[in-house]
Design a protein around this motif. Structure first.
Motif, PDB file in Angstrom:
ATOM      1  N   GLN A 136      10.824   7.402  -3.180  1.00 35.03           N
ATOM      2  CA  GLN A 136       9.610   6.619  -2.920  1.00 35.03           C
ATOM      3  C   GLN A 136       9.667   5.965  -1.534  1.00 35.03           C
ATOM      4  O   GLN A 136       8.670   5.953  -0.813  1.00 35.03           O
ATOM      5  N   ARG A 137      10.832   5.449  -1.164  1.00 31.98           N
ATOM      6  CA  ARG A 137      10.982   4.869   0.180  1.00 31.98           C
ATOM      7  C   ARG A 137      10.826   5.946   1.248  1.00 31.98           C
ATOM      8  O   ARG A 137      10.187   5.716   2.278  1.00 31.98           O
ATOM      9  N   LYS A 138      11.403   7.116   1.012  1.00 33.46           N
ATOM     10  CA  LYS A 138      11.297   8.217   1.977  1.00 33.46           C
ATOM     11  C   LYS A 138       9.839   8.628   2.181  1.00 33.46           C
ATOM     12  O   LYS A 138       9.445   9.015   3.277  1.00 33.46           O
ATOM     13  N   LEU A 139       9.042   8.512   1.136  1.00 31.50           N
ATOM     14  CA  LEU A 139       7.618   8.830   1.241  1.00 31.50           C
ATOM     15  C   LEU A 139       6.838   7.755   1.994  1.00 31.50           C
ATOM     16  O   LEU A 139       5.660   7.931   2.271  1.00 31.50           O
ATOM     17  N   GLY A 140       7.491   6.635   2.294  1.00 33.21           N
ATOM     18  CA  GLY A 140       6.840   5.568   3.048  1.00 33.21           C
ATOM     19  C   GLY A 140       6.146   4.537   2.188  1.00 33.21           C
ATOM     20  O   GLY A 140       5.329   3.759   2.693  1.00 33.21           O
ATOM     21  N   ASN A 141       6.472   4.486   0.918  1.00 34.11           N
ATOM     22  CA  ASN A 141       5.864   3.483   0.042  1.00 34.11           C
ATOM     23  C   ASN A 141       6.338   2.090   0.412  1.00 34.11           C
ATOM     24  O   ASN A 141       7.463   1.909   0.879  1.00 34.11           O
ATOM     25  N   SER A 142       5.481   1.110   0.164  1.00 36.08           N
ATOM     26  CA  SER A 142       5.841  -0.283   0.437  1.00 36.08           C
ATOM     27  C   SER A 142       6.807  -0.769  -0.641  1.00 36.08           C
ATOM     28  O   SER A 142       6.954  -0.154  -1.692  1.00 36.08           O
ATOM     29  N   CYS A 143       7.443  -1.888  -0.378  1.00 40.99           N
ATOM     30  CA  CYS A 143       8.425  -2.447  -1.319  1.00 40.99           C
ATOM     31  C   CYS A 143       7.835  -2.629  -2.719  1.00 40.99           C
ATOM     32  O   CYS A 143       8.512  -2.397  -3.712  1.00 40.99           O
ATOM     33  N   VAL A 144       6.589  -3.025  -2.795  1.00 43.90           N
ATOM     34  CA  VAL A 144       5.935  -3.252  -4.082  1.00 43.90           C
ATOM     35  C   VAL A 144       5.840  -1.942  -4.874  1.00 43.90           C
ATOM     36  O   VAL A 144       5.965  -1.931  -6.094  1.00 43.90           O
ATOM     37  N   ASP A 145       5.646  -0.832  -4.169  1.00 41.37           N
ATOM     38  CA  ASP A 145       5.471   0.469  -4.819  1.00 41.37           C
ATOM     39  C   ASP A 145       6.777   1.201  -5.092  1.00 41.37           C
ATOM     40  O   ASP A 145       6.780   2.266  -5.677  1.00 41.37           O
ATOM     41  N   VAL A 146       7.899   0.636  -4.652  1.00 40.25           N
ATOM     42  CA  VAL A 146       9.203   1.267  -4.856  1.00 40.25           C
ATOM     43  C   VAL A 146       9.845   0.640  -6.086  1.00 40.25           C
ATOM     44  O   VAL A 146      10.503  -0.386  -6.006  1.00 40.25           O
ATOM     45  N   ASP A 147       9.610   1.289  -7.242  1.00 34.71           N
ATOM     46  CA  ASP A 147      10.169   0.761  -8.484  1.00 34.71           C
ATOM     47  C   ASP A 147      11.084   1.768  -9.176  1.00 34.71           C
ATOM     48  O   ASP A 147      11.695   1.469 -10.186  1.00 34.71           O
ATOM     49  N   GLY A 148      11.161   2.990  -8.620  1.00 31.80           N
ATOM     50  CA  GLY A 148      12.033   4.010  -9.191  1.00 31.80           C
ATOM     51  C   GLY A 148      11.425   4.803 -10.334  1.00 31.80           C
ATOM     52  O   GLY A 148      12.009   5.785 -10.773  1.00 31.80           O
ATOM     53  N   TRP A 149      10.264   4.395 -10.812  1.00 33.21           N
ATOM     54  CA  TRP A 149       9.608   5.137 -11.890  1.00 33.21           C
ATOM     55  C   TRP A 149       8.714   6.201 -11.282  1.00 33.21           C
ATOM     56  O   TRP A 149       7.852   5.896 -10.463  1.00 33.21           O
ATOM     57  N   PRO A 150       8.897   7.470 -11.653  1.00 35.37           N
ATOM     58  CA  PRO A 150       8.035   8.519 -11.118  1.00 35.37           C
ATOM     59  C   PRO A 150       6.574   8.283 -11.488  1.00 35.37           C
ATOM     60  O   PRO A 150       6.252   7.865 -12.598  1.00 35.37           O
ATOM     61  N   GLY A 151       5.724   8.553 -10.541  1.00 37.00           N
ATOM     62  CA  GLY A 151       4.284   8.539 -10.756  1.00 37.00           C
ATOM     63  C   GLY A 151       3.741   9.898 -10.358  1.00 37.00           C
ATOM     64  O   GLY A 151       4.462  10.726  -9.795  1.00 37.00           O
ATOM     65  N   PRO A 152       2.479  10.156 -10.620  1.00 38.14           N
ATOM     66  CA  PRO A 152       1.933  11.482 -10.340  1.00 38.14           C
ATOM     67  C   PRO A 152       2.009  11.890  -8.871  1.00 38.14           C
ATOM     68  O   PRO A 152       2.279  13.046  -8.552  1.00 38.14           O
ATOM     69  N   THR A 153       1.814  10.958  -7.961  1.00 37.32           N
ATOM     70  CA  THR A 153       1.835  11.295  -6.532  1.00 37.32           C
ATOM     71  C   THR A 153       3.241  11.631  -6.059  1.00 37.32           C
ATOM     72  O   THR A 153       3.461  12.680  -5.435  1.00 37.32           O
ATOM     73  N   SER A 154       4.207  10.764  -6.348  1.00 34.04           N
ATOM     74  CA  SER A 154       5.583  11.034  -5.901  1.00 34.04           C
ATOM     75  C   SER A 154       6.144  12.270  -6.588  1.00 34.04           C
ATOM     76  O   SER A 154       6.885  13.051  -5.989  1.00 34.04           O
ATOM     77  N   TRP A 155       5.777  12.478  -7.851  1.00 34.85           N
ATOM     78  CA  TRP A 155       6.233  13.656  -8.594  1.00 34.85           C
ATOM     79  C   TRP A 155       5.697  14.940  -7.955  1.00 34.85           C
ATOM     80  O   TRP A 155       6.429  15.889  -7.722  1.00 34.85           O
ATOM     81  N   THR A 156       4.416  14.950  -7.658  1.00 33.52           N
ATOM     82  CA  THR A 156       3.795  16.135  -7.066  1.00 33.52           C
ATOM     83  C   THR A 156       4.429  16.471  -5.725  1.00 33.52           C
ATOM     84  O   THR A 156       4.705  17.637  -5.431  1.00 33.52           O
ATOM     85  N   LYS A 157       4.708  15.464  -4.925  1.00 34.42           N
ATOM     86  CA  LYS A 157       5.307  15.692  -3.604  1.00 34.42           C
ATOM     87  C   LYS A 157       6.759  16.148  -3.695  1.00 34.42           C
ATOM     88  O   LYS A 157       7.274  16.742  -2.754  1.00 34.42           O
ATOM     89  N   LEU A 158       7.407  15.889  -4.813  1.00 35.58           N
ATOM     90  CA  LEU A 158       8.816  16.299  -4.991  1.00 35.58           C
ATOM     91  C   LEU A 158       8.944  17.793  -5.285  1.00 35.58           C
ATOM     92  O   LEU A 158       9.991  18.385  -5.022  1.00 35.58           O
ATOM     93  N   HIS A 159       7.901  18.417  -5.789  1.00 35.36           N
ATOM     94  CA  HIS A 159       7.905  19.866  -6.090  1.00 35.36           C
ATOM     95  C   HIS A 159       9.040  20.237  -7.056  1.00 35.36           C
ATOM     96  O   HIS A 159       9.885  21.071  -6.746  1.00 35.36           O
ATOM     97  N   VAL A 160       9.030  19.609  -8.201  1.00 36.76           N
ATOM     98  CA  VAL A 160      10.033  19.886  -9.235  1.00 36.76           C
ATOM     99  C   VAL A 160       9.719  21.242  -9.862  1.00 36.76           C
ATOM    100  O   VAL A 160       8.637  21.422 -10.435  1.00 36.76           O
ATOM    101  N   PRO A 161      10.637  22.217  -9.756  1.00 40.29           N
ATOM    102  CA  PRO A 161      10.347  23.532 -10.335  1.00 40.29           C
ATOM    103  C   PRO A 161      10.396  23.489 -11.861  1.00 40.29           C
ATOM    104  O   PRO A 161      10.978  22.606 -12.459  1.00 40.29           O
TER     105      PRO A 161
END
Length: 99
Positions: free
Chosen positions: A72-97
């Motif tokens: 989440q930090r690598k994606l540039g999320n702010s501190c408030v948005d960095v909680d370690g829980w996957p969300g749809p946006t961070s998940w999609t960008k991770l490209h989990v096969p």
């Protein structure tokens, strides 16, 4: 189609068939035991976002959450948005096969 190349909700295509769909935030918060967790962890490690001591396993752990927070930090999320829980946006960008 959306200009970014993402598909409209409810559609399918080669990109959606290639990657694991987002299981849901609730799914992760139930501490799942699944091959999806392992594959996600491998993708996080490949992106340089590993907090694993012995590599990812099938059980969701604090190491998975810490690794996802790094993502989440690598994606540039702010501190408030960095909680370690996957969300749809961070998940999609991770490209989990698919598992």
């Amino acid at each position: 189609m959306v200009k970014s190349g993402a598909l409209e909700p409810g559609t399918s295509g080669p990109c959606l068939d290639k990657y694991q769909p987002f299981p849901s935030a609730v799914w992760f918060k139930k501490n799942p035991h699944s091959p999806i967790v392992t594959v996600m962890g491998r993708r996080l490690a490949a992106e340089g976002c590993s907090a694993y001591k012995n590599g990812p396993g099938q059980q969701w752990t604090d190491a998975d959450r810490a690794s996802h927070a790094k993502w989440q930090r690598k994606l540039g999320n702010s501190c408030v948005d960095v909680d370690g829980w996957p969300g749809p946006t961070s998940w999609t960008k991770l490209h989990v096969p698919h598992t």
